[in-house]
Write a protein that holds these residues in place. Structure first.
Motif, PDB file in Angstrom:
ATOM      1  N   LYS A   1       0.931  -1.082  -0.109  1.00  0.00           N
ATOM      2  CA  LYS A   1       0.009  -0.050   0.017  1.00  0.00           C
ATOM      3  C   LYS A   1       0.978   1.259  -0.041  1.00  0.00           C
ATOM      4  O   LYS A   1       1.564   1.421   0.997  1.00  0.00           O
ATOM      5  N   PRO A   2       0.514   1.991  -0.807  1.00  0.00           N
ATOM      6  CA  PRO A   2       1.240   3.550  -0.940  1.00  0.00           C
ATOM      7  C   PRO A   2       0.886   4.312   0.430  1.00  0.00           C
ATOM      8  O   PRO A   2      -0.359   4.080   0.651  1.00  0.00           O
ATOM      9  N   ALA A   3       1.483   5.278   0.810  1.00  0.00           N
ATOM     10  CA  ALA A   3       1.064   6.184   1.484  1.00  0.00           C
ATOM     11  C   ALA A   3      -0.066   7.154   0.970  1.00  0.00           C
ATOM     12  O   ALA A   3       0.111   7.403  -0.251  1.00  0.00           O
ATOM     13  N   GLY A   4      -0.817   7.443   1.992  1.00  0.00           N
ATOM     14  CA  GLY A   4      -1.955   8.139   1.076  1.00  0.00           C
ATOM     15  C   GLY A   4      -3.379   7.637   0.679  1.00  0.00           C
ATOM     16  O   GLY A   4      -4.613   8.319   0.447  1.00  0.00           O
ATOM     17  N   LEU A   5      -3.014   6.191   0.566  1.00  0.00           N
ATOM     18  CA  LEU A   5      -4.298   5.506   0.552  1.00  0.00           C
ATOM     19  C   LEU A   5      -5.060   5.065   1.445  1.00  0.00           C
ATOM     20  O   LEU A   5      -4.487   4.266   2.441  1.00  0.00           O
TER      21      LEU A   5
ATOM     22  N   THR B   1     -14.856   6.901  -1.433  1.00  0.00           N
ATOM     23  CA  THR B   1     -14.263   6.357  -2.832  1.00  0.00           C
ATOM     24  C   THR B   1     -12.777   6.720  -2.652  1.00  0.00           C
ATOM     25  O   THR B   1     -12.138   7.299  -1.793  1.00  0.00           O
ATOM     26  N   GLY B   2     -12.251   5.947  -3.720  1.00  0.00           N
ATOM     27  CA  GLY B   2     -10.773   5.995  -3.749  1.00  0.00           C
ATOM     28  C   GLY B   2      -9.911   5.306  -2.797  1.00  0.00           C
ATOM     29  O   GLY B   2      -8.658   5.662  -2.443  1.00  0.00           O
ATOM     30  N   THR B   3     -10.484   4.158  -2.068  1.00  0.00           N
ATOM     31  CA  THR B   3      -9.848   3.434  -1.049  1.00  0.00           C
ATOM     32  C   THR B   3      -9.213   2.114  -1.664  1.00  0.00           C
ATOM     33  O   THR B   3      -9.701   1.787  -2.870  1.00  0.00           O
ATOM     34  N   LEU B   4      -8.644   1.490  -0.669  1.00  0.00           N
ATOM     35  CA  LEU B   4      -7.859   0.112  -1.325  1.00  0.00           C
ATOM     36  C   LEU B   4      -9.134  -0.918  -1.617  1.00  0.00           C
ATOM     37  O   LEU B   4      -9.250  -1.632  -2.383  1.00  0.00           O
TER      38      LEU B   4
ATOM     39  N   ILE C   1     -11.162  -7.583   4.938  1.00  0.00           N
ATOM     40  CA  ILE C   1      -9.902  -6.817   5.530  1.00  0.00           C
ATOM     41  C   ILE C   1      -9.728  -7.407   7.155  1.00  0.00           C
ATOM     42  O   ILE C   1     -10.597  -7.422   7.882  1.00  0.00           O
ATOM     43  N   VAL C   2      -8.460  -7.845   7.336  1.00  0.00           N
ATOM     44  CA  VAL C   2      -8.250  -8.499   8.769  1.00  0.00           C
ATOM     45  C   VAL C   2      -7.368  -7.611   9.206  1.00  0.00           C
ATOM     46  O   VAL C   2      -7.018  -7.659  10.671  1.00  0.00           O
ATOM     47  N   HIS C   3      -6.921  -6.577   8.881  1.00  0.00           N
ATOM     48  CA  HIS C   3      -5.981  -5.755   9.440  1.00  0.00           C
ATOM     49  C   HIS C   3      -5.769  -4.367   8.507  1.00  0.00           C
ATOM     50  O   HIS C   3      -6.045  -4.417   7.432  1.00  0.00           O
ATOM     51  N   ARG C   4      -5.257  -3.194   9.069  1.00  0.00           N
ATOM     52  CA  ARG C   4      -5.273  -2.092   8.433  1.00  0.00           C
ATOM     53  C   ARG C   4      -3.945  -1.219   8.758  1.00  0.00           C
ATOM     54  O   ARG C   4      -3.348  -1.498   9.580  1.00  0.00           O
ATOM     55  N   LEU C   5      -3.619  -0.404   7.797  1.00  0.00           N
ATOM     56  CA  LEU C   5      -2.587   0.311   8.155  1.00  0.00           C
ATOM     57  C   LEU C   5      -3.296   1.721   8.052  1.00  0.00           C
ATOM     58  O   LEU C   5      -4.147   2.115   7.094  1.00  0.00           O
ATOM     59  N   ASP C   6      -2.729   2.853   8.532  1.00  0.00           N
ATOM     60  CA  ASP C   6      -3.263   4.262   8.710  1.00  0.00           C
ATOM     61  C   ASP C   6      -2.925   4.850   7.228  1.00  0.00           C
ATOM     62  O   ASP C   6      -2.229   4.131   6.386  1.00  0.00           O
ATOM     63  N   LYS C   7      -3.897   5.551   6.776  1.00  0.00           N
ATOM     64  CA  LYS C   7      -3.847   6.359   5.607  1.00  0.00           C
ATOM     65  C   LYS C   7      -2.392   6.593   5.111  1.00  0.00           C
ATOM     66  O   LYS C   7      -1.943   6.398   4.069  1.00  0.00           O
ATOM     67  N   ASP C   8      -1.520   7.216   5.835  1.00  0.00           N
ATOM     68  CA  ASP C   8      -0.247   7.870   5.673  1.00  0.00           C
ATOM     69  C   ASP C   8       0.768   6.730   6.028  1.00  0.00           C
ATOM     70  O   ASP C   8       1.992   7.321   6.195  1.00  0.00           O
ATOM     71  N   THR C   9       0.576   5.768   6.163  1.00  0.00           N
ATOM     72  CA  THR C   9       1.664   4.351   6.502  1.00  0.00           C
ATOM     73  C   THR C   9       1.561   3.590   5.421  1.00  0.00           C
ATOM     74  O   THR C   9       0.458   3.102   4.727  1.00  0.00           O
ATOM     75  N   SER C  10       2.841   3.581   4.704  1.00  0.00           N
ATOM     76  CA  SER C  10       3.013   2.647   3.739  1.00  0.00           C
ATOM     77  C   SER C  10       3.276   0.956   3.949  1.00  0.00           C
ATOM     78  O   SER C  10       3.489   0.967   5.136  1.00  0.00           O
ATOM     79  N   GLY C  11       3.222   0.187   3.016  1.00  0.00           N
ATOM     80  CA  GLY C  11       3.630  -1.220   3.252  1.00  0.00           C
ATOM     81  C   GLY C  11       2.524  -2.361   3.078  1.00  0.00           C
ATOM     82  O   GLY C  11       1.510  -2.028   2.390  1.00  0.00           O
ATOM     83  N   LEU C  12       3.113  -3.355   3.559  1.00  0.00           N
ATOM     84  CA  LEU C  12       2.373  -4.669   3.112  1.00  0.00           C
ATOM     85  C   LEU C  12       1.072  -4.947   3.892  1.00  0.00           C
ATOM     86  O   LEU C  12       1.002  -4.432   5.259  1.00  0.00           O
TER      87      LEU C  12
END
Length: 334
Positions: free
Chosen positions: A96-100, A110-113, A136-147
């Protein structure tokens, strides 16, 4: 409409109908899903509808179950590019890129993963609790990038949810994050254990709280300084690896701020360190101005595949903006 019939064996006599069907339909249909079908009138015994999950079955009963096709999801499918690390019939791992934003919600319908996955997976989604949607079993903050791993089937959703609920204590799940923080934590290897709950001053924030707060939950983070003691930019900063033993909202961000080393770029939990920005040299100051998020990246994700049982581990390199900031601060990144 998928209709299934089962004859009750002697050893199954006396079971609740939801338990009986769970035994026959697992792992495809969860017990909660079956209870919903029963309540909707989709189960019969001897041709007679049964709407009570506690109804007992008898030997030689013929139990029929109608399973409607999954309903279309409420969020719209949107053609949004995804960085796919791994995908099969049961799950998908994305970088996931930061900002998504992960899931639609107020201000982000709209515009979400999830919107992107509905478009990408399409007919491959077999339904989570009767709805064609990614699990969705876990989440990352909008501005956190990664797996981030997402289930594509009910069976995968249940297994992954169990693994994330255990937070790695049973050895199945591993998660590590890389963070750029102000200063250098001492000792360089440590364990942070607190209770986290809603902040009393801001309902959108989390905070270290006492046990008397009703929503207090145990939170444990293990950290390791990967690269620190750099002052090339005029301010000391460090690269820290964090491994989660629990998974609370904003856990790493709150915990690192709690020990006096908030994440660089975190205006929510590191606002007290804004004066540090003024001490940065021109290169570092410019890199931070362009960064515009907290410096947190989900770098490693490992789990046991819900269907094959194989252990899988994925890694993600830090994105360019993270690397540029680290270089400007004089920090060596892996």
């Amino acid at each position: 409409m998928d209709t299934r019939e089962f004859a009750v064996a002697a050893e199954e006599a006396g079971m609740r109908i939801d338990a009986f069907l769970a035994g026959r339909c697992a792992p495809e249909l969860s017990r909660a899903r079956l209870q919903g079908l029963i309540a909707a009138g989709d189960a019969t015994i001897g041709g007679q509808p049964v709407t009570a999950a506690k109804r007992r079955v008898a030997e030689r009963d013929i139990v029929a179950l109608r399973v409607p096709p999954p309903e279309d999801p409420e969020p719209d499918a949107e053609d949004i590019a995804l960085a796919i690390v791994f995908e099969d019939a049961d799950l998908i791992v994305v970088d996931k890129p930061a900002g998504l934003v992960v899931h639609p919600g107020p201000g982000n319908w709209t515009g979400t993963l999830v919107n992107a996955l509905l478009h990408h997976c399409g007919r491959d989604l077999s339904g989570i609790n009767g709805v064609k949607r990614p699990g969705i079993v876990h989440r990352l903050d909008k501005d956190t990038s990664g797996l981030l791993v997402v289930a594509k089937s009910d069976a995968a959703h249940r297994s992954l949810a169990e693994q994330f609920a255990a937070h790695g204590r049973d050895g199945r799940l591993t998660r590590s994050y890389l963070a750029l923080v102000w200063g250098t934590p001492i000792p360089h290897l440590g364990r942070i254990e607190t209770l986290l709950g809603r902040s009393s001053s801001d309902r959108l924030k989390r905070a270290v709280v006492t046990q008397t707060q009703p929503d207090a939950r145990q939170a444990i983070t293990h950290y390791r300084v990967v690269s620190g003691l750099h002052e090339a930019s005029g301010v000391e900063a460090s690269l820290v690896e964090c491994r989660l033993e629990t998974g609370r909202t904003h856990q790493i961000r709150v915990h690192m701020a709690h020990i006096g080393h908030p994440l660089i770029g975190d205006d929510v939990y590191g606002s007290g360190f804004r004066s540090k920005v003024n001490a940065l040299d021109d290169r570092a100051h410019g890199a931070l101005a362009r960064f515009q998020r907290q410096a947190l990246h989900a770098a490693e994700l490992g789990f046991v595949h819900p269907i094959s049982g194989e252990t899988q581990c994925f890694t993600s390199d830090v994105p360019d903006d993270f690397r540029e900031l680290g270089a400007a601060l004089g920090i060596d990144l892996p």
